[in-house]
Scaffold this motif. Structure first.
Motif, PDB file in Angstrom:
ATOM      1  N   PHE A  49     -69.251  77.299  46.362  1.00  0.00           N
ATOM      2  CA  PHE A  49     -68.317  76.290  45.845  1.00  0.00           C
ATOM      3  C   PHE A  49     -67.095  76.173  46.749  1.00  0.00           C
ATOM      4  N   MET A 101     -76.307  76.880  39.032  1.00  0.00           N
ATOM      5  CA  MET A 101     -74.978  76.556  39.551  1.00  0.00           C
ATOM      6  C   MET A 101     -74.784  77.342  40.846  1.00  0.00           C
ATOM      7  N   PRO A 102     -74.163  76.743  41.844  1.00  0.00           N
ATOM      8  CA  PRO A 102     -73.921  77.511  43.074  1.00  0.00           C
ATOM      9  C   PRO A 102     -72.965  78.667  42.803  1.00  0.00           C
ATOM     10  N   THR A 103     -73.012  79.666  43.662  1.00  0.00           N
ATOM     11  CA  THR A 103     -72.089  80.793  43.488  1.00  0.00           C
ATOM     12  C   THR A 103     -70.689  80.387  43.933  1.00  0.00           C
ATOM     13  N   PHE A 104     -69.730  81.262  43.612  1.00  0.00           N
ATOM     14  CA  PHE A 104     -68.324  80.909  43.861  1.00  0.00           C
ATOM     15  C   PHE A 104     -68.051  80.656  45.343  1.00  0.00           C
ATOM     16  N   HIS A 105     -68.610  81.491  46.231  1.00  0.00           N
ATOM     17  CA  HIS A 105     -68.271  81.282  47.644  1.00  0.00           C
ATOM     18  C   HIS A 105     -68.911  80.019  48.208  1.00  0.00           C
ATOM     19  N   THR A 156     -64.131  76.127  38.133  1.00  0.00           N
ATOM     20  CA  THR A 156     -65.242  76.513  38.990  1.00  0.00           C
ATOM     21  C   THR A 156     -65.444  78.021  38.955  1.00  0.00           C
ATOM     22  N   ALA A 196     -68.707  79.946  37.612  1.00  0.00           N
ATOM     23  CA  ALA A 196     -69.492  80.808  38.488  1.00  0.00           C
ATOM     24  C   ALA A 196     -69.539  82.220  37.924  1.00  0.00           C
ATOM     25  N   VAL A 213     -71.972  82.423  34.935  1.00  0.00           N
ATOM     26  CA  VAL A 213     -73.382  82.441  35.341  1.00  0.00           C
ATOM     27  C   VAL A 213     -73.744  83.809  35.907  1.00  0.00           C
ATOM     28  N   SER A 214     -72.851  84.344  36.757  1.00  0.00           N
ATOM     29  CA  SER A 214     -73.211  85.619  37.372  1.00  0.00           C
ATOM     30  C   SER A 214     -73.172  86.750  36.351  1.00  0.00           C
ATOM     31  N   THR A 219     -76.623  84.246  41.042  1.00  0.00           N
ATOM     32  CA  THR A 219     -76.760  82.990  40.301  1.00  0.00           C
ATOM     33  C   THR A 219     -78.210  82.861  39.852  1.00  0.00           C
ATOM     34  N   THR A 225     -71.906  86.865  43.921  1.00  0.00           N
ATOM     35  CA  THR A 225     -73.007  86.206  44.633  1.00  0.00           C
ATOM     36  C   THR A 225     -74.221  85.915  43.768  1.00  0.00           C
TER      37      THR A 225
END
Lengths: 335, 334
Positions: free
Chosen positions: B95, B89-93, B50, B54, B57-58, B85, B83
């Motif tokens: 997730f 895909m959702p961002t790490f936080h 994950t 993330a 993508v960022s 994106t 933060t």
């Protein structure tokens, strides 16, 4: 008994309305091996848990080494080794690691715990399985490992709950003799609970018969057998070659021998109950009458008979009577 | 007859075991157990994948994000890394918002009841240790692992950022990112203590796992729906409400939603990682008037999320206190 190691005073434990242990008083002296005997569900385990402070008594005290187990369980647990009836170990760890872990929890430094663990594995006969994971251990091996675990903290008292469960007969003998040796040579006080009468008989100095939450009687086996069977504490069976008739001509004469109380004749087997050991007299009598004696078997009453007799007399009858009566009632009401 | 020399050999003086050493021994053993277990490895793989996704993508969108002059946060490159994106895909936080509970539940759901079922609990309790030390050790060991895990990930991320972009990291960014890591550990800690509570309350590991997952699903999926339904039924139509009323109702809905730990976590992480966020509730035009869209200093952001952080801590302690209460006087039988 001036300074009992285990001193239970009026110990009572209730679960709701059920009295699991009812006003139990028991003293066990230093160096003694005491056997707690009783049927399943008699409250043996509950009593043991209270001695370790793992369960709070409803009333009464449990003093172990002079320390109240309910209020100071930690102090008691430092001196007492306890082996539960269904013992389990961390399966992802080896036997040795399991032992060292227990040792370290008791404040033994790592290297000494390691040494002690190896020695104890040797003592209980698991030296070649020390580095095996406990998940491959059989029930009997776990039981041996359990004994090693109990001993690693060098306790003053060891409490064993059904210690011989799942060990093979040869192993049991070894196990019990080890316990006896420990008690004799190291002055360990041992309390073991069991329903295996013969094993208890082999090893215990004193036994207590425990049923329905109460200590029904205690003492050494000899005393117990005397109190329970004051009438007929010996039984002699004589086998003769020819079957005897039901009303045998010499039976009255035989009854007249000193201390003979009862006589049972089934074909060629004569069973004689007597108060003292009069086996020689009986044999002499048979020989004098010209009967061919094929075998004489003297039986002193052991725990099995004591146990059987005791529960026959007191509990089981009451229970079954009540039960069967209520079943009858239901049955008849339906009709 | 075997020799009983074992009994007299070695030092016979017993060093008095203190509660602290026993506790350490237990934590050591629990950490070792976790590390050796497949469960942790699986979770680790999941989390690292994950994180890498993330980050990828960022990183591929970082140029756009940083060069956007409209955004007051564009100078914080490393916060942007966490933060940004492109919507795939959702961002790490985000997730973490749902992976955190999974991590906490997985590490704690069988803490006590599996020991009881294996018959090791009674053996452990017969040793001279305090009962509460056992649950504390379970909690601490899992938390140590989670803490180590998140700090490693965050440091890896900073290191990767440094290597790839060559941009110097601001101290305030380090502070914010580390606070984010602490917050995540607290969030996982809440779910961990909840699952330990269930592991004490239920005898079967499956039941306790299901109960914990049920609570988690309820808060992530159903809670918002239920709150919206109830509010929709109770609040009068918007046409007859004054502006102040609407703000008041909005505030109330938000506060009700904040009973969910995931809401607290997302509030707190958003504020920490986006320095320009200055309030978590609705703001009126009067409040906004004269405000320059600029990032808040770290301490101000921390003040904004303080209630969230203390809320999460309080919930954690509540669960822990209740498990303590349940466990202390429980009768342990095998």
């Amino acid at each position: 008994m001036e300074n009992p190691v285990i001193d239970l005073k009026g110990l009572t434990k209730c679960y709701g309305s059920l009295k699991a242990v009812d006003d139990l008083n028991l003293k066990i002296e230093k160096g003694e091996i005491f056997g707690l005997l009783g049927p399943n569900g008699a409250g043996k385990t509950t009593t043991i848990l209270m001695m370790l402070g793992l369960t709070e008594p409803t009333s009464g005290n449990a003093l172990v080494c002079g320390i109240d187990a309910t209020t100071h369980p930690i102090l008691v647990k430092r001196k007492v080794g306890y082996m539960p009836d269904s013992i389990g170990f961390y399966e992802s760890m080896t036997a040795l690691e399991n032992l060292i872990y227990t040792g370290k929890l008791n404040g033994i430094p790592e290297n000494e715990a390691h040494q002690r663990a190896l020695d104890l594995m040797d003592l209980v006969g698991l030296d070649d399985s020390a580095n095996k994971r406990t998940s491959v251990f059989s029930r009997g091996m776990k039981q041996r490992l359990g004994l090693a675990e109990v001993l690693i903290k060098r306790p003053e008292v060891i409490i064993l709950d059904e210690p011989t469960l799942g060990i093979d007969p040869a192993g049991v003998k070894e196990f019990l003799s080890l316990i006896r040796q420990l008690s004799r040579e190291q002055g360990l006080t041992v309390l073991l609970s069991s329903h295996h009468l013969h094993q208890v008989q082999m090893v215990c100095d004193r036994v207590g018969i425990f049923a329905a939450g109460k200590m029904q009687m205690e003492g050494n086996i000899h005393e117990l057998s005397r109190t329970l069977f004051d009438e007929d504490s010996y039984s002699v069976s004589v086998t003769v070659r020819e079957p005897l008739p039901a009303c045998w001509e010499y039976s009255d004469e035989l009854r007249n021998i000193r201390d003979v109380r009862e006589l049972h004749i089934t074909e060629n087997l004569v069973r004689i109950a007597c108060a003292s050991d009069v086996t020689p007299d009986i044999v002499r009598f048979f020989v004098a009458k010209g009967l061919d004696v094929m075998g004489v078997h003297k039986k002193e009453f052991g725990l099995d008979e004591i146990y059987q007799k005791y529960f026959d007399n007191h509990l089981i009858e009451n229970n079954t009577n009540e039960k069967s009566r209520s079943i009858f009632k239901r049955y008849f009401n339906k009709k | 007859m075997k020799s009983l020399a074992v009994f007299s050999k070695g030092t016979s003086i017993k060093s008095k075991p203190t509660a602290a050493t026993a506790f350490r021994v237990m934590v050591d053993k629990e950490v070792a157990d976790h590390i050796r277990s497949w469960r942790l490895i699986l979770l680790l793989v999941l989390l690292v994948l994950t994180f890498l996704g993330a980050l990828y993508v960022s990183l591929s969108n970082i140029r756009v994000a940083v060069s956007n002059t409209q955004d007051p946060d564009s100078t914080f490159l490393y916060l942007k890394l966490l933060t940004t994106t492109d919507g795939t895909m959702p961002t790490f936080h985000v997730f973490l918002n749902f992976l955190g509970p999974l991590l906490g539940i997985a590490l704690g759901f069988d803490a006590i009841n599996s020991e009881q079922n294996n018959g090791t609990l009674i053996r452990l309790m017969a040793q001279p240790i305090y009962r509460d030390n056992l649950i504390l050790a379970k909690f601490a060991s899992a938390l140590i692992l989670v803490g180590a895990l998140f700090f490693t990930l965050v440091l890896l991320m900073i290191g990767a950022g440094l290597c790839i972009t060559g941009v110097w990291i601001e101290p305030v960014e380090v502070l914010r990112i580390f606070t984010f890591a602490v917050l995540t550990v607290v969030y996982v800690g809440f779910w961990l203590s909840l699952s330990i509570l269930f592991s004490i309350a239920f005898k079967q590991t499956a039941t306790s796992a299901l109960a914990a997952i049920g609570v988690w699903l309820f808060f992530t999926v159903f809670y918002q729906i239920v709150v919206n339904l109830v509010i929709g039924a109770l609040v009068p139509r918007q046409a007859i409400l004054t502006e102040a009323d609407i703000v008041g109702y909005n505030e109330m809905v938000l506060n009700i939603l904040r009973l969910a730990p995931s809401q607290l976590f997302s509030d707190a992480t958003t504020t920490l990682l986006m320095p320009s966020v200055r309030s978590l509730g609705p703001m009126t035009m009067e409040q906004m008037a004269g405000a320059i869209p600029a990032p808040l200093p770290f301490t101000e952001s921390l003040m904004v999320v303080w209630p969230q952080l203390s809320g999460l801590l309080a919930a954690t302690f509540l669960c822990f206190a209740y498990s303590y209460y349940l466990f202390m006087r429980r009768e342990i039988r095998s």
